[in-house]
Design a protein around this motif. Structure first.
Motif, mmCIF file in Angstrom:
data_model
loop_
_atom_site.group_PDB
_atom_site.id
_atom_site.type_symbol
_atom_site.label_atom_id
_atom_site.label_comp_id
_atom_site.label_asym_id
_atom_site.label_seq_id
_atom_site.Cartn_x
_atom_site.Cartn_y
_atom_site.Cartn_z
ATOM 1 N N LEU A 1 22.237 100.908 39.538
ATOM 2 C CA LEU A 1 21.539 101.729 40.519
ATOM 3 C C LEU A 1 22.144 103.126 40.583
ATOM 4 O O LEU A 1 23.353 103.290 40.478
ATOM 5 C CB LEU A 1 21.608 101.078 41.894
ATOM 6 N N PHE A 2 21.275 104.122 40.773
ATOM 7 C CA PHE A 2 21.685 105.535 40.740
ATOM 8 C C PHE A 2 22.324 105.804 39.379
ATOM 9 O O PHE A 2 23.440 106.296 39.269
ATOM 10 C CB PHE A 2 22.634 105.854 41.895
ATOM 11 N N ALA A 3 21.581 105.481 38.336
ATOM 12 C CA ALA A 3 22.128 105.351 36.980
ATOM 13 C C ALA A 3 22.515 106.669 36.345
ATOM 14 O O ALA A 3 23.301 106.680 35.391
ATOM 15 C CB ALA A 3 21.116 104.629 36.082
ATOM 16 N N TYR A 4 21.951 107.785 36.822
ATOM 17 C CA TYR A 4 22.238 109.104 36.256
ATOM 18 C C TYR A 4 21.976 109.075 34.748
ATOM 19 O O TYR A 4 20.855 108.746 34.337
ATOM 20 C CB TYR A 4 23.662 109.520 36.626
ATOM 21 N N THR A 5 22.955 109.350 33.900
ATOM 22 C CA THR A 5 22.730 109.351 32.457
ATOM 23 C C THR A 5 23.131 108.028 31.799
ATOM 24 O O THR A 5 23.318 107.960 30.583
ATOM 25 C CB THR A 5 23.489 110.515 31.795
ATOM 26 N N VAL B 1 20.188 95.480 30.664
ATOM 27 C CA VAL B 1 20.566 96.374 31.750
ATOM 28 C C VAL B 1 19.309 97.056 32.273
ATOM 29 O O VAL B 1 18.520 97.599 31.495
ATOM 30 C CB VAL B 1 21.586 97.446 31.311
ATOM 31 N N VAL B 2 19.130 97.012 33.585
ATOM 32 C CA VAL B 2 18.045 97.729 34.247
ATOM 33 C C VAL B 2 18.657 98.968 34.896
ATOM 34 O O VAL B 2 19.488 98.864 35.796
ATOM 35 C CB VAL B 2 17.357 96.854 35.311
ATOM 36 N N ASN B 3 18.264 100.144 34.429
ATOM 37 C CA ASN B 3 18.763 101.416 34.943
ATOM 38 C C ASN B 3 17.711 102.039 35.846
ATOM 39 O O ASN B 3 16.551 102.200 35.440
ATOM 40 C CB ASN B 3 19.058 102.388 33.792
ATOM 41 N N LEU B 4 18.114 102.413 37.058
ATOM 42 C CA LEU B 4 17.174 103.003 37.999
ATOM 43 C C LEU B 4 17.747 104.286 38.575
ATOM 44 O O LEU B 4 18.895 104.325 39.030
ATOM 45 C CB LEU B 4 16.859 102.020 39.126
ATOM 46 N N ASP B 5 16.951 105.350 38.525
ATOM 47 C CA ASP B 5 17.348 106.634 39.096
ATOM 48 C C ASP B 5 16.086 107.444 39.357
ATOM 49 O O ASP B 5 15.111 107.344 38.599
ATOM 50 C CB ASP B 5 18.274 107.400 38.144
ATOM 51 N N MET B 6 16.090 108.236 40.416
ATOM 52 C CA MET B 6 14.935 109.076 40.725
ATOM 53 C C MET B 6 14.733 110.186 39.706
ATOM 54 O O MET B 6 13.622 110.671 39.521
ATOM 55 C CB MET B 6 15.091 109.703 42.117
ATOM 56 N N ALA B 7 15.804 110.612 39.036
ATOM 57 C CA ALA B 7 15.750 111.772 38.148
ATOM 58 C C ALA B 7 15.344 111.351 36.736
ATOM 59 O O ALA B 7 16.158 110.813 35.975
ATOM 60 C CB ALA B 7 17.092 112.480 38.122
ATOM 61 N N GLY C 1 23.693 89.273 37.328
ATOM 62 C CA GLY C 1 25.078 88.817 37.354
ATOM 63 C C GLY C 1 26.048 89.919 37.724
ATOM 64 O O GLY C 1 27.137 89.653 38.244
ATOM 65 N N LEU C 2 25.651 91.173 37.463
ATOM 66 C CA LEU C 2 26.473 92.331 37.801
ATOM 67 C C LEU C 2 25.568 93.441 38.322
ATOM 68 O O LEU C 2 24.515 93.716 37.741
ATOM 69 C CB LEU C 2 27.236 92.842 36.577
ATOM 70 N N ILE C 3 25.982 94.066 39.406
ATOM 71 C CA ILE C 3 25.261 95.210 39.962
ATOM 72 C C ILE C 3 26.247 96.354 40.133
ATOM 73 O O ILE C 3 27.344 96.171 40.667
ATOM 74 C CB ILE C 3 24.606 94.874 41.312
ATOM 75 N N VAL C 4 25.845 97.536 39.686
ATOM 76 C CA VAL C 4 26.632 98.754 39.875
ATOM 77 C C VAL C 4 25.889 99.643 40.862
ATOM 78 O O VAL C 4 24.703 99.933 40.679
ATOM 79 C CB VAL C 4 26.833 99.511 38.547
ATOM 80 N N VAL C 5 26.591 100.076 41.906
ATOM 81 C CA VAL C 5 26.020 101.000 42.891
ATOM 82 C C VAL C 5 26.917 102.238 42.912
ATOM 83 O O VAL C 5 28.017 102.207 43.460
ATOM 84 C CB VAL C 5 25.944 100.359 44.295
ATOM 85 N N ASP C 6 26.450 103.319 42.303
ATOM 86 C CA ASP C 6 27.257 104.540 42.198
ATOM 87 C C ASP C 6 26.412 105.738 42.632
ATOM 88 O O ASP C 6 26.012 106.563 41.815
ATOM 89 C CB ASP C 6 27.753 104.713 40.762
#
Length: 302
Positions: free
Chosen positions: A146-150, A165-171, A211-216
């Motif tokens: 989440l908030f994956a940026y680049t 991997v599911v990458n999500l970002d508004m940009a 199984g893993l979530i990244v929130v940055d």
């Protein structure tokens, strides 16, 4: 700025690598709290959070030239100066030429960076330990970034054996660079969603569990995310997204908010998630007050 010049005199600059050389922001060098120096090989990047005088810039330029001649004899010096302030930034090419396709390495991963465009450069160097942890933990896991940026986390996870991997970002522009980063590393298995997370919970949930979530997230980005009010909206949804014994990495880079900000929010909004540990930042990013430094906390579902 003597501490900066002293650090530069001892600096290493491995070809093509990306690393922090001097971290004045950590408060360990009185009088240099506004300064940082990075190496995005083959480019040095000096950042100041207050204006520097021309004689100061000249002193840095001379020191860079001297060290560069020692490390890379016969190669032209290239360096960039960025002055940053509230809501603004100004970037100047001081010497040399930045590669048109500027790609740097961190461990086994390669990333495209852009040191002359925008406030950020495409790779946050202080998050190196987080990317390494994810690479070590990702085998066999489906990952939500989440908030994956680049998408640097996505690259690390797939290199570590993540199934998807599911990458999500508004940009959308940042995600496009993320797609380039995957191609550069020869990686498949990633999805890129240019969506507002707070309007996409249903889709994100249907694609799980993870199984893993990244929130940055950014700590403050008007119209997108403000940590002190929006982080709670993310944390309360995590239990429904995580697989059994799944883990989440919560990141916060806001000096005014300590580790307890995240821990208390999890305790109140997702109490079933158990605190595991806080990851240590790379040594060069040491701070006199660890609560002001980057916080990267790991939690686990039952």
């Amino acid at each position: 700025m003597q501490a900066l010049l002293d650090a530069l005199a001892q600096a290493q600059a491995p070809a093509g690598q990306a690393l922090r050389v001097f971290h004045g922001r950590g408060g360990r060098f009185p009088g240099c709290e506004h300064l940082s120096l990075d190496w995005y090989g083959p480019v040095w990047v000096l950042t100041s959070f207050k204006p520097l005088q021309e004689e100061e810039l000249n002193a840095v330029g001379q020191a860079l030239q001297q060290r560069h001649d020692q490390l890379s004899p016969g190669h032209d010096l290239c360096w960039v100066y960025q002055e940053r302030g509230p809501g603004r930034h100004d970037t100047r090419l001081m010497a040399g030429q930045v590669p048109e396709e500027h790609i740097v390495a961190e461990g086994p991963a390669r990333y495209r960076v852009h040191v002359l465009r925008g406030q950020n450069h495409g790779l946050f160097l202080d998050m190196a330990a987080g990317r390494q942890w994810l690479r070590e933990q990702a085998r066999g896991q489906k990952v939500l970034n989440l908030f994956a940026y680049t998408c640097a986390f996505s690259v690390a996870a797939l290199q570590g054996g993540a199934t998807e991997v599911v990458n999500l970002d508004m940009a959308a522009g940042a995600l496009a660079i993320g797609q380039q980063n995957h191609r550069i590393n020869g990686l498949g298995g990633a999805r890129f969603l240019a969506h507002d997370l707070f309007k996409t919970w249903g889709k994100v949930s249907r694609m799980g569990p993870y199984g893993l979530i990244v929130v940055d997230p950014p700590s403050f980005q008007k119209g997108s995310f403000v940590a002190d009010k929006d982080y709670a909206r993310v944390i309360r949804r995590l239990p429904e997204l995580l697989a059994a014994q799944g883990r989440v990495m919560l990141c916060l880079n806001a000096p005014e908010m300590g580790e307890d900000f995240l821990r208390s929010h999890v305790q109140d909004l997702a109490p079933e998630l158990a605190f595991v540990k806080r990851l240590a930042n790379p040594p060069v990013f040491e701070d006199v007050d660890p609560q002001k430094a980057l916080k990267v906390l790991i939690f686990q579902a039952p």
